[in-house]
Design a protein around this motif. Structure first.
Motif, PDB file in Angstrom:
ATOM      1  N   SER A 177       0.678   4.461  -2.539  1.00  0.00           N
ATOM      2  CA  SER A 177       0.457   5.824  -2.045  1.00  0.00           C
ATOM      3  C   SER A 177       1.465   6.812  -2.603  1.00  0.00           C
ATOM      4  O   SER A 177       1.259   8.027  -2.530  1.00  0.00           O
ATOM      5  N   ARG A 206      -7.496   5.800  -7.868  1.00  0.00           N
ATOM      6  CA  ARG A 206      -7.375   5.381  -6.478  1.00  0.00           C
ATOM      7  C   ARG A 206      -8.462   4.402  -6.059  1.00  0.00           C
ATOM      8  O   ARG A 206      -8.226   3.516  -5.229  1.00  0.00           O
ATOM      9  N   THR A 244      -3.467   8.349  -1.441  1.00  0.00           N
ATOM     10  CA  THR A 244      -4.028   7.366  -0.531  1.00  0.00           C
ATOM     11  C   THR A 244      -2.982   7.059   0.529  1.00  0.00           C
ATOM     12  O   THR A 244      -1.909   7.660   0.558  1.00  0.00           O
ATOM     13  N   ILE A 291      -6.438   2.430   3.002  1.00  0.00           N
ATOM     14  CA  ILE A 291      -6.738   1.205   2.252  1.00  0.00           C
ATOM     15  C   ILE A 291      -7.138   0.071   3.197  1.00  0.00           C
ATOM     16  O   ILE A 291      -8.136  -0.623   2.970  1.00  0.00           O
ATOM     17  N   ASN A 309       0.827  -1.212   0.000  1.00  0.00           N
ATOM     18  CA  ASN A 309       0.000   0.000   0.000  1.00  0.00           C
ATOM     19  C   ASN A 309       0.857   1.255   0.000  1.00  0.00           C
ATOM     20  O   ASN A 309       0.502   2.266  -0.620  1.00  0.00           O
ATOM     21  N   ILE A 339      -6.145  -0.009  -5.809  1.00  0.00           N
ATOM     22  CA  ILE A 339      -5.777  -0.554  -4.499  1.00  0.00           C
ATOM     23  C   ILE A 339      -6.304  -1.965  -4.289  1.00  0.00           C
ATOM     24  O   ILE A 339      -5.849  -2.668  -3.368  1.00  0.00           O
TER      25      ILE A 339
END
Length: 314
Positions: free
Chosen positions: A26, A154, A31, A36, A22, A158
């Protein structure tokens, strides 16, 4: 003569070496790991290399499943592959996989039901075996979702990952797969799709979430009623790994504690048709299941499609 049952003989899986966290995502879109995880339960996902195709991943998973089943590829009468992301339009991924495995003559074809694809493929193989049309079947779910994800969006980038899972089914006098249940409703096609003139998938996330929770609750109840069971009679839930909140909602419907739910979403993400067999093999190789236990497999995907399979472990 009584038609045989189909019984799961072995499982296998493959995940690409590359792990995408993650935090890495980002760095590209607005994000964070915390955002997430809170909304999906996903921490990381595996991403196939540029030169690593769907057939490559399916071949590894299939060979591992055959090894676990103690069978050679020449024993197969049927190969069914569930995928949304084939390497080419045709021949089918199943035919290309057949060639890689060295099988000759088995029926081989693909099934496209997006995230429910593996359940559709499993139900198809089960019916072949029960009707006497095959004795040994290979069922594979495989996806290279990174190919159709917009990495600047986004809301979707994810969620998805790559990988393959496989099972071998064989004819048996002892019940293995107890029942399968399949549904679809094409009225909701525009909520989750890859339009013909687009390169990437699009999704209306909130609407998909609501529909997934509702239909999975319904399919759980349908499966229990069909087998004259209560939720407490299910030993393990092996769900599609889309979102931890959807998984928890289904477990609550069954009255199952999360300790009896196989969850791989945290480190696999949503691998579409490969999610359920990846989770199944992960738990099998950790020796979670005991012989005779009832496993409920379920999934929901674009179409919309949804389905379940109830089986007894080897």
């Amino acid at each position: 003569m009584t038609s045989p049952y189909s019984r799961l003989q072995g499982t296998g899986s493959y995940l690409p070496e590359r792990v995408l966290s993650n935090d890495e995502i980002s760095q590209r879109v607005d994000t964070s790991d915390e955002w997430i995880v809170a909304r999906t339960g996903i921490h990381s996902r595996h991403i196939a290399a540029a030169d690593e195709g769907v057939v490559d991943m399916a071949t590894v998973a299939a060979r591992r499943a055959l090894e676990a089943a103690g069978l050679g590829a020449d024993a197969l009468d049927l190969i069914v592959v569930a995928t949304t992301t084939p390497d080419q339009i045709f021949p089918s991924t199943a035919c290309l996989l057949q060639s890689r495995l060295g099988n000759r003559g088995a029926a081989a074809f693909d099934v496209q039901a997006v995230c429910t694809g593996f359940i559709y493929a499993l139900a198809t193989a089960d019916r072949f075996i029960r009707s006497g049309g095959a004795r040994h079947a290979l069922v594979v779910g495989v996806e290279k979702m990174s190919r159709i994800v917009d990495w600047d969006d986004r809301s979707t980038c994810i969620l998805f990952g790559d990988g393959a899972g496989a099972v071998v089914l064989s004819a048996s006098d002892v019940p293995g797969i107890l029942s399968t249940h399949l549904h679809a409703d094409g009225r909701y096609a525009d909520l989750l799709q890859v339009p013909v003139d687009a390169d990437y998938l699009t999704m209306q996330g909130n609407a998909v979430f609501r529909m997934a929770v509702r239909t999975l609750e319904e399919i759980v109840q349908e499966t229990l009623v069909a087998n004259d069971l209560e939720g407490s009679d299910i030993d393990w839930l092996v769900p599609h790994q889309a979102n931890i909140r959807i998984i928890q909602a289904t477990a609550d419907k069954l009255g199952l504690p999360m300790e009896r739910v196989v969850t791989t979403v945290a480190h696999h993400g949503n691998v579409s048709a490969a999610s359920v067999p990846l989770a199944l093999d992960d738990a099998a190789r950790r020796h979670c299941f005991r012989p005779g236990q009832r496993l409920l497999l379920e999934a929901f995907g674009g179409g919309f499609t949804w389905g379940s399979a109830l089986l007894r472990w080897l």
